[in-house]
Design a protein around this motif. Structure first.
Motif, mmCIF file in Angstrom:
data_model
loop_
_atom_site.group_PDB
_atom_site.id
_atom_site.type_symbol
_atom_site.label_atom_id
_atom_site.label_comp_id
_atom_site.label_asym_id
_atom_site.label_seq_id
_atom_site.Cartn_x
_atom_site.Cartn_y
_atom_site.Cartn_z
ATOM 1 N N ASN A 26 5.385 4.936 16.318
ATOM 2 C CA ASN A 26 6.317 4.346 15.351
ATOM 3 C C ASN A 26 7.214 3.173 15.355
ATOM 4 O O ASN A 26 7.673 3.249 15.978
ATOM 5 C CB ASN A 26 7.169 6.015 15.027
ATOM 6 C CG ASN A 26 8.305 6.023 14.364
ATOM 7 O OD1 ASN A 26 8.447 5.684 13.222
ATOM 8 N ND2 ASN A 26 9.811 6.674 14.495
ATOM 9 N N ASN A 27 8.008 2.980 14.881
ATOM 10 C CA ASN A 27 8.573 1.677 14.226
ATOM 11 C C ASN A 27 10.384 2.641 13.797
ATOM 12 O O ASN A 27 10.292 3.149 13.140
ATOM 13 C CB ASN A 27 8.883 1.020 13.198
ATOM 14 C CG ASN A 27 9.566 -0.046 13.200
ATOM 15 O OD1 ASN A 27 9.969 0.125 14.305
ATOM 16 N ND2 ASN A 27 9.418 -0.894 12.260
ATOM 17 N N PRO A 28 11.479 2.685 14.647
ATOM 18 C CA PRO A 28 11.465 1.802 16.199
ATOM 19 C C PRO A 28 11.485 2.581 17.517
ATOM 20 O O PRO A 28 11.956 1.601 18.390
ATOM 21 C CB PRO A 28 12.908 1.205 15.401
ATOM 22 C CG PRO A 28 13.565 2.844 14.916
ATOM 23 C CD PRO A 28 12.447 2.890 13.828
ATOM 24 N N ILE B 137 1.058 -1.645 0.147
ATOM 25 C CA ILE B 137 -0.183 -0.031 0.478
ATOM 26 C C ILE B 137 0.822 0.862 0.270
ATOM 27 O O ILE B 137 0.770 2.149 -0.476
ATOM 28 C CB ILE B 137 -0.918 -0.264 1.157
ATOM 29 C CG1 ILE B 137 -1.881 -1.346 1.228
ATOM 30 C CG2 ILE B 137 -2.323 1.503 0.684
ATOM 31 C CD1 ILE B 137 -2.575 -1.860 0.959
ATOM 32 N N ILE B 138 2.077 1.213 0.696
ATOM 33 C CA ILE B 138 2.973 2.218 0.679
ATOM 34 C C ILE B 138 3.402 2.415 -0.967
ATOM 35 O O ILE B 138 3.899 3.613 -0.976
ATOM 36 C CB ILE B 138 3.551 2.237 2.059
ATOM 37 C CG1 ILE B 138 3.670 1.792 2.958
ATOM 38 C CG2 ILE B 138 4.495 3.053 1.621
ATOM 39 C CD1 ILE B 138 4.699 1.196 4.506
ATOM 40 N N HIS B 139 4.010 1.471 -1.360
ATOM 41 C CA HIS B 139 4.634 1.728 -2.475
ATOM 42 C C HIS B 139 3.389 2.189 -3.919
ATOM 43 O O HIS B 139 3.594 3.124 -4.556
ATOM 44 C CB HIS B 139 4.927 0.311 -2.787
ATOM 45 C CG HIS B 139 5.458 0.275 -4.167
ATOM 46 N ND1 HIS B 139 7.138 0.198 -3.496
ATOM 47 C CD2 HIS B 139 5.837 -0.235 -5.470
ATOM 48 C CE1 HIS B 139 8.639 0.125 -4.331
ATOM 49 N NE2 HIS B 139 7.090 -0.560 -5.398
ATOM 50 N N ARG C 171 -2.823 0.041 7.087
ATOM 51 C CA ARG C 171 -2.859 -0.957 8.107
ATOM 52 C C ARG C 171 -2.145 -2.112 8.340
ATOM 53 O O ARG C 171 -2.087 -2.945 7.266
ATOM 54 C CB ARG C 171 -4.116 -1.600 9.440
ATOM 55 C CG ARG C 171 -4.624 -0.178 9.714
ATOM 56 C CD ARG C 171 -4.408 0.142 10.587
ATOM 57 N NE ARG C 171 -4.657 -0.630 12.412
ATOM 58 C CZ ARG C 171 -5.443 -0.381 12.597
ATOM 59 N NH1 ARG C 171 -6.668 0.854 12.555
ATOM 60 N NH2 ARG C 171 -5.927 -0.843 14.156
ATOM 61 N N THR C 172 -2.179 -3.918 8.706
ATOM 62 C CA THR C 172 -0.936 -4.755 8.628
ATOM 63 C C THR C 172 -1.788 -5.714 9.188
ATOM 64 O O THR C 172 -1.967 -5.728 10.343
ATOM 65 C CB THR C 172 0.208 -4.608 8.981
ATOM 66 O OG1 THR C 172 0.999 -5.969 8.449
ATOM 67 C CG2 THR C 172 0.594 -4.854 10.698
ATOM 68 N N PHE C 173 -1.495 -7.056 8.394
ATOM 69 C CA PHE C 173 -1.911 -8.198 9.086
ATOM 70 C C PHE C 173 -0.637 -9.390 9.572
ATOM 71 O O PHE C 173 -0.486 -10.217 10.357
ATOM 72 C CB PHE C 173 -2.732 -9.092 8.280
ATOM 73 C CG PHE C 173 -4.224 -8.976 8.127
ATOM 74 C CD1 PHE C 173 -5.231 -10.055 9.376
ATOM 75 C CD2 PHE C 173 -4.288 -8.124 7.234
ATOM 76 C CE1 PHE C 173 -6.285 -9.531 9.423
ATOM 77 C CE2 PHE C 173 -6.050 -7.922 7.251
ATOM 78 C CZ PHE C 173 -6.654 -8.549 8.369
HETATM 79 C C1 LIG Z 1 5.853 0.968 10.539
HETATM 80 C C2 LIG Z 1 5.713 0.145 9.817
HETATM 81 N N1 LIG Z 1 5.121 0.334 9.060
HETATM 82 C C3 LIG Z 1 4.769 -0.945 7.447
HETATM 83 C C4 LIG Z 1 4.902 -2.440 7.827
HETATM 84 C C5 LIG Z 1 5.343 -3.331 6.776
HETATM 85 O O1 LIG Z 1 4.443 -4.749 6.956
HETATM 86 P P1 LIG Z 1 3.921 -5.568 6.569
HETATM 87 O O2 LIG Z 1 4.290 -4.387 4.928
HETATM 88 O O3 LIG Z 1 4.245 -6.723 6.287
HETATM 89 O O4 LIG Z 1 1.765 -5.448 6.651
HETATM 90 C C6 LIG Z 1 5.859 -2.137 9.159
HETATM 91 C C7 LIG Z 1 6.377 -4.144 9.198
HETATM 92 O O5 LIG Z 1 7.475 -3.550 10.205
HETATM 93 C C8 LIG Z 1 5.981 -1.124 10.051
HETATM 94 O O6 LIG Z 1 7.321 -1.105 10.972
#
Ligand SMILES: Cc1ncc(COP(=O)(O)O)c(C=O)c1O
Length: 367
Positions: free
Chosen positions: A163-165, A95-97, A217-219
């Motif tokens: 946020n990650n990380p 989705i980001i892409h 969002r993600t699974f």
């Molecule tokens: C902040 C964040 N966004 C998006 C994702 C991407 O997750 P995925 O493509 O597995 O749904 C991650 C995966 O680590 C993440 O940390």
């Protein structure tokens, strides 16, 4: 030049991409490792999702449906959202892409924060756009800095919340203030870790109300389905329509669609995982703080352990590896003095705290 070497150049930006490295899962010569490097759910997916995946295997000779109606319907029911405003992808990465491919391009800018998720930069480059990194304030998204960093060329602003990380987050009113200040851009609220927060909709209500807010969002995290590759996005109908035009019709397999739908409907599993994560996250943060390793209050399924300097963090990581514990170095995120540790099950959390304690004690003694 060798005979089979091409002189055909790729699109601008492509060669700027540094390949994304996933969290390690092996240590040479060490058996029984515990992987705490990819923010995966230690309890795995719902049993109902596993059963659905096995059932779906009987239909592998059939193409999947192209509209994802079943999965979008389940997401809509659970989250109280209009399924027509939902799009599903191969992880939220896809989705980001799509967002970058559709809205960014040569001459445009894509904003994200200093310690933001690496895929924003990669997808911006892939679209030929200019990635622009904006400073955070003490490892927290700085809304004023993002507003100041936006220009008429800004098309997308990615804010992972939490946020990650870093594991930190900002409030929804702050995100609304940002979206309203930059009407020329889409604010993408990446809510991959939303379920770990507690009372938080991931930006869904904002994305319902504002024309330039989109939520992903993600699974892969709390649903424990990182290996299945399913994510989704929600926002204004016009944006979903644009993204659907570039989405491959069969981007999600039967197996992925059925597994994710069953996972979404099993709310009991999610509630159990939420409770256990919250319990062990608090425990681990406190245990590490007692051993002289502080962290910011995390809203996600990991904590960012802070050490005195990069050398100490690196040496601790090496020590953890010798004990079969794999955590994540985050120098690539501008945090060389930190280690990101996924909240595992209770045994893993106790083990990682114990080993870091040992390391800190040995280090203190050797001084
Ligand atoms: C902040 C964040 N966004 C998006 C994702 C991407 O997750 P995925 O493509 O597995 O749904 C991650 C995966 O680590 C993440 O940390």
């Amino acid at each position: 030049m060798s005979q089979n070497q091409t002189t055909i150049a790729p699109q601008p930006g492509i060669m700027e991409i540094s390949l994304y490295e996933g969290g390690a899962s092996k240590v040479a010569g060490v058996e029984n490792v515990v992987k705490l490097s990819s923010n995966e759910n230690p309890f795995g997916p719902s049993d109902k999702a596993r059963e659905a995946v096995i059932r779906a295997a009987h239909g592998l000779h059939r193409y999947p449906n192209t509209d994802h109606a079943g999965l979008r319907g389940a997401i809509g029911e659970v989250h109280g959202l209009d399924p027509d405003r939902i799009i599903c992808g191969v992880g939220s990465d896809e989705i980001i892409h799509f967002l970058c491919q559709a809205y960014a391009g040569p001459g445009t800018e894509v904003l994200f924060t200093e310690h933001g998720f690496l895929m924003y930069r990669i997808s911006a480059h892939a679209a030929g756009a200019i990635p622009v990194q904006v400073a955070e304030r003490d490892r927290v998204t700085d809304i004023d800095a993002l507003i100041a960093g936006a220009t008429p060329r800004t098309r997308l602003i990615f804010v992972a919340n939490p946020n990650n990380p870093t594991g930190t987050m900002v409030g929804l009113p702050e995100l609304e203030r940002l979206a309203r200040a930059v009407p020329q851009a889409i604010l993408v609220v990446d809510a991959a870790y939303a379920e770990y927060v507690g009372d938080y909709d991931g930006g869904a209500e904002l994305a319902t109300r504002l024309p330039n807010v989109f939520m992903t969002r993600t699974f892969s995290k709390i649903y424990g389905l990182g290996g299945l590759r399913v994510g989704w996005g929600y926002g204004p109908r016009e944006i979903v329509d644009v993204l659907n035009r570039i989405r491959g019709p069969f981007n999600l397999s039967n197996v992925a669609l059925e597994g994710a739908e069953a996972a979404m409907r099993d709310r009991e599993h999610i509630a159990r995982c939420q409770a256990e994560n919250a319990r062990m996250r608090a425990w681990l943060a406190e245990a590490l703080a007692e051993k002289g390793v502080p962290s910011d209050t995390s809203c996600a399924n990991f904590i960012l352990a802070r050490f005195a300097d990069a050398e100490t963090a690196g040496a601790c990581d090496e020590y953890l590896k010798t004990q079969g514990l794999i955590v994540r170095r985050v120098a690539g995120y501008g945090l060389p003095h930190c280690l990101r540790i996924t909240i595992g099950d209770e045994a893993s959390c106790r083990r990682v705290a114990h080993v870091i304690g040992q390391y800190m004690a040995e280090r203190a003694e050797s001084r």
